[in-house]
Design an enzyme around this catalytic site. Structure first.
Site, PDB file in Angstrom:
ATOM      1  N   ASP A  44       0.916  -1.203  -0.467  1.00 36.47           N
ATOM      2  CA  ASP A  44      -0.253  -0.212   0.058  1.00 36.47           C
ATOM      3  C   ASP A  44       1.094   1.254  -0.408  1.00 36.47           C
ATOM      4  O   ASP A  44       2.056   1.232  -0.190  1.00 36.47           O
ATOM      5  CB  ASP A  44      -0.860  -0.019   1.094  1.00 36.47           C
ATOM      6  CG  ASP A  44      -2.265   1.019   0.986  1.00 36.47           C
ATOM      7  OD1 ASP A  44      -1.900   1.689  -0.355  1.00 36.47           O
ATOM      8  OD2 ASP A  44      -3.104   0.593   0.994  1.00 36.47           O
ATOM      9  N   TRP A  45       0.528   1.978  -0.204  1.00 32.90           N
ATOM     10  CA  TRP A  45       1.003   3.635  -0.001  1.00 32.90           C
ATOM     11  C   TRP A  45       2.413   4.161   0.694  1.00 32.90           C
ATOM     12  O   TRP A  45       1.708   3.917   2.189  1.00 32.90           O
ATOM     13  CB  TRP A  45       0.141   4.686  -0.846  1.00 32.90           C
ATOM     14  CG  TRP A  45       0.422   5.743  -0.309  1.00 32.90           C
ATOM     15  CD1 TRP A  45       0.937   7.132   0.641  1.00 32.90           C
ATOM     16  CD2 TRP A  45       0.301   7.115  -2.163  1.00 32.90           C
ATOM     17  NE1 TRP A  45       1.368   8.097  -0.491  1.00 32.90           N
ATOM     18  CE2 TRP A  45       1.417   7.946  -1.569  1.00 32.90           C
ATOM     19  CE3 TRP A  45      -0.521   6.632  -3.111  1.00 32.90           C
ATOM     20  CZ2 TRP A  45       0.821   8.758  -2.615  1.00 32.90           C
ATOM     21  CZ3 TRP A  45      -0.280   7.272  -4.362  1.00 32.90           C
ATOM     22  CH2 TRP A  45       0.265   8.606  -3.726  1.00 32.90           C
TER      23      TRP A  45
END
Ligand code: BGC
Length: 702
Positions: free
Chosen positions: A264-265
């Protein structure tokens, strides 16, 4: 070895270490240092987003021309490996559909498939070939803002929706230019964030992880999902982005997933903040070894993997394996053959008449009628209708979270939609301000009160500590109710809100979620009887915030809820049961359930369970017939009910249909006390039911 594997090996054999690491790197388009990075083969993918909070805003930056220009630079690199453009296409691109939680209320996988097929066509027309969807996080706590993005609290329903979403995005052949590679996220446990606070840790026991949180991901893998996203959270003490057991042993070893895992980011770099990595290099090594193939935005892979390799913290083989998985998906997506997007497609494929029509149908199928005293709805024989509340002139407020490509000007504003649909002779008054609404209400025959959450109140990190309506709205409802006109309450929301007092003051209640671009028209059609509501709750509706976490498939406890007496599990200030249970929803007609039959009192491999469903009202109507079971005695305690099937049927007035479900032994399997997965012999209850708290009950033995 198949063709794609040959091509991967051939390419891999020519790649330098730098080029390999480049494939594992996903920078964001806005921070992109320049085309030279691409010409040097230093990015495998680009995320078309303007920042970490893209989900909360509009940004129309993705275009075929822009992607083509970047792609051209990538193809000028030594080996000419094309980029995979990723973007969050969560519930439609330009044609914004109801939020995923609303889609789940349709209990209609075909609807989910079609929504995502249209979304794929539109997004691919602006160069995107990879979406970060579907979100498959089971959410039992409505305080968590991202409950809007998933399919609710139930693993069975979420699993069926997961398969449908993957089929919708990817189709049978993801290399077709109008398809998207899907990404099952956020693997895993992200919805269990403590206190409903996004990014918080979760503690989930192994049986619950295996039986509740993992099954939707497993279903997505079985449906052929191309990618999986590792979640931000710390699960049982190990951030998932560093969890080799989950990312490698379970996902690849047990389930045979052969696509790639994206973080994820910045979740790779964040291993430092979690306190399991010393620095970025350590974080990158942990994540790669755990099984994260691509680093979204943090840059830790790009800046530290070479050094990690020289230090012996990771191996060449580990890097090669990650590259291999990424190339595999790029080959499957056909982007080596068709790296560019035809710029003409945007004109042809976006916001078509058919897409809009389907958005309206989706909105109709997802709204849930919760209350309808004395058949107030559909509205008939009322001449002066006051449409009041903060949503009276809504446009983009109907979209919900994650609609970067949505445009307010595409929405038929709610007031106009109502005017278009209302029967001739009806006078509609609109009032978005309380004072005006209150003064008008005296002269109206009925009031449609539109309340709820602004889209920014749900979605990523939009958590609330109070599940009540936003400030002021309950007061507004109360003041309106005091005038004494019948009230139809419509709630727009990204989560199940605790609306107990509001419901008590209204004669009819429609839960409309965030219904998307055609939501206003769909609502008007339902209110005026051109369509009947058919959604059912994919989440339990709480009475109060304090009930969270709240879900129907709980354990019995030693002092069960349903027994009388003071020493059962309870609150002293509110009932423990939800305001409306999972699976609940009314329509304009009524259905009765009768004549439950089991093909046998003992299940061998399968068992048929059926019942008669009759439309006893005056409208044609759709019923969502639900199948539940309970394993009465297990080596571990078992849920009081579990959904095992559902069917949407539509019957004309007076008609009866026998609805049959086939239960298989595998449907009864669970994670047993010894950790193995399988069934246990014994007695089971079974229900065919209109929702999770009622139904015709039978019993069988396995
Ligand atoms: C979210 C993901 C999303 C990613 C890319 C993150 O902040 O958690 O769901 O896919 O950003 O936009």
């Amino acid at each position: 070895m198949n063709h794609i594997e040959d091509r991967i090996n051939h390419l891999l054999g020519q790649m330098t270490l730098e080029e390999k690491i480049g494939q594992l790197n996903q920078p964001m388009i806005h921070g992109l240092p320049g085309l030279d990075l691409l010409r040097q083969g230093q990015a495998g993918s680009i995320i078309n987003a303007f920042g970490a909070l893209s989900g909360q805003g509009f940004d129309h930056l993705s275009s075929a021309e822009q992607c083509n220009a970047l792609q051209k630079a990538a193809l000028e690199s030594r080996l000419g490996i094309p980029l995979l453009f990723g973007r969050d296409i969560i519930h439609g691109q330009r044609t914004v559909f109801p939020i995923p939680l609303a889609q789940a209320a349709s209990f209609n996988p075909t609807l989910i498939e079609t929504v995502n097929r249209i979304a794929a066509r539109e997004a691919s027309a602006v160069g995107i070939r990879w979406t970060f969807a579907p979100m498959l996080d089971i959410a039992r706590d409505a305080r968590w803002g991202r409950i809007a993005e998933g399919y609710g609290e139930d693993p069975y329903l979420t699993s069926r929706m997961a398969e449908a979403a993957v089929r919708g995005f990817q189709g049978d052949d993801v290399s077709q230019p109008d398809r998207l590679v899907a990404c099952a996220k956020h693997y895993v446990g992200y919805g269990a964030a403590e206190g409903g606070r996004d990014y918080e840790q979760a503690e989930i026991s192994e049986p619950t992880l295996r039986d509740v949180y993992l099954p939707p991901f497993r279903a997505a893998v079985a449906a052929g999902v191309g990618t999986v996203m590792s979640a931000f959270l710390d699960l049982n003490g190990i951030p998932v982005t560093a969890n080799r057991r989950l990312l490698t042993d379970v996902l690849r070893g047990e389930w045979g997933f052969d696509g790639f895992v994206v973080s994820d980011w910045e979740s790779v770099g964040e291993l430092v903040q979690h306190g399991v990595a010393e620095d970025q290099a350590h974080a990158a090594a942990l994540a790669l070894r755990a099984g994260v193939d691509m680093d979204m935005v943090s840059g830790a892979y790009q800046t530290t993997l070479a050094e990690n390799l020289h230090q012996g913290r990771i191996t060449h083989a580990e890097i090669d394996e990650a590259v291999r998985r990424i190339l595999r998906i790029k080959f499957r997506a056909g982007i080596f053959e068709r790296p560019f997007t035809d710029p003409e497609r945007a004109q042809r494929d976006i916001l078509t008449h058919d897409a809009r029509a389907f958005a309206r149908q989706a909105a109709r199928e997802t709204m849930v009628l919760l209350k309808n005293e004395h058949h107030l709805l559909p509205l008939r024989d009322f001449r002066r209708i006051l449409v009041a509340g903060p949503f009276a002139h809504a446009t983009a407020e109907l979209f919900g979270t994650w609609t970067m490509d949505g445009r307010a000007e595409d929405v038929t504003p709610l007031d106009r939609a109502f005017q278009e649909v209302a029967p001739a002779g009806v006078e509609l008054w609109f009032a978005a301000a309380p004072d005006l609404a209150l003064s008008r209400a005296h002269y109206a025959d009925v009031v449609v009160l539109l309340v709820g959450e602004h889209p920014a109140r749900s979605g990523e990190n939009a958590n609330v500590s109070d599940l009540g309506l936003p400030p002021g709205q309950l007061e507004w409802i109360t003041a309106m109710a005091a005038i004494g006109k019948p009230i139809v309450l419509v709630v727009f929301a990204g989560r199940p809100l605790a609306i107990t007092r509001a419901v008590a003051q209204a004669q009819a209640v429609i839960y409309a979620w965030h219904p998307g671009i055609e939501g206003a028209a769909a609502l008007a059609e339902i209110l005026f009887g051109l369509a009947a509501p058919s959604g059912r709750l994919p989440v339990s509706m709480p009475r109060t915030t304090g009930q969270a976490p709240l879900y129907y498939n709980r354990k019995s406890s030693g002092r069960p809820l349903l027994d009388d007496g003071p020493f059962r599990t309870r609150y002293i200030d509110t009932p423990t049961a939800p305001l409306f249970p999972f699976g609940y929803g009314l329509t304009y007609t009524r259905f009765t359930y009768s004549d439950l039959r089991l093909s046998s009192s003992r299940m061998r491999d399968t068992l048929e369970v059926s019942a008669l469903i009759t439309n006893v009202g005056e409208w044609i109507g759709t019923e969502v017939v639900q199948l539940y079971v309970r394993d009465l005695v297990g080596s571990l305690t078992r849920p009081v009910r579990e959904l095992k099937g559902f069917q949407r049927i539509t019957l004309p007035p007076g008609a009866t249909q026998r609805v049959t479900f086939t239960l298989c032994e595998a449907d009864l399997a669970f994670t047993r006390a010894d950790g193995s997965w399988g069934t246990e012999a014994g007695r089971y209850k079974v229900w065919i039911a209109p929702h999770s708290e009622s139904g015709l009950e039978g019993e069988f033995e396995l």
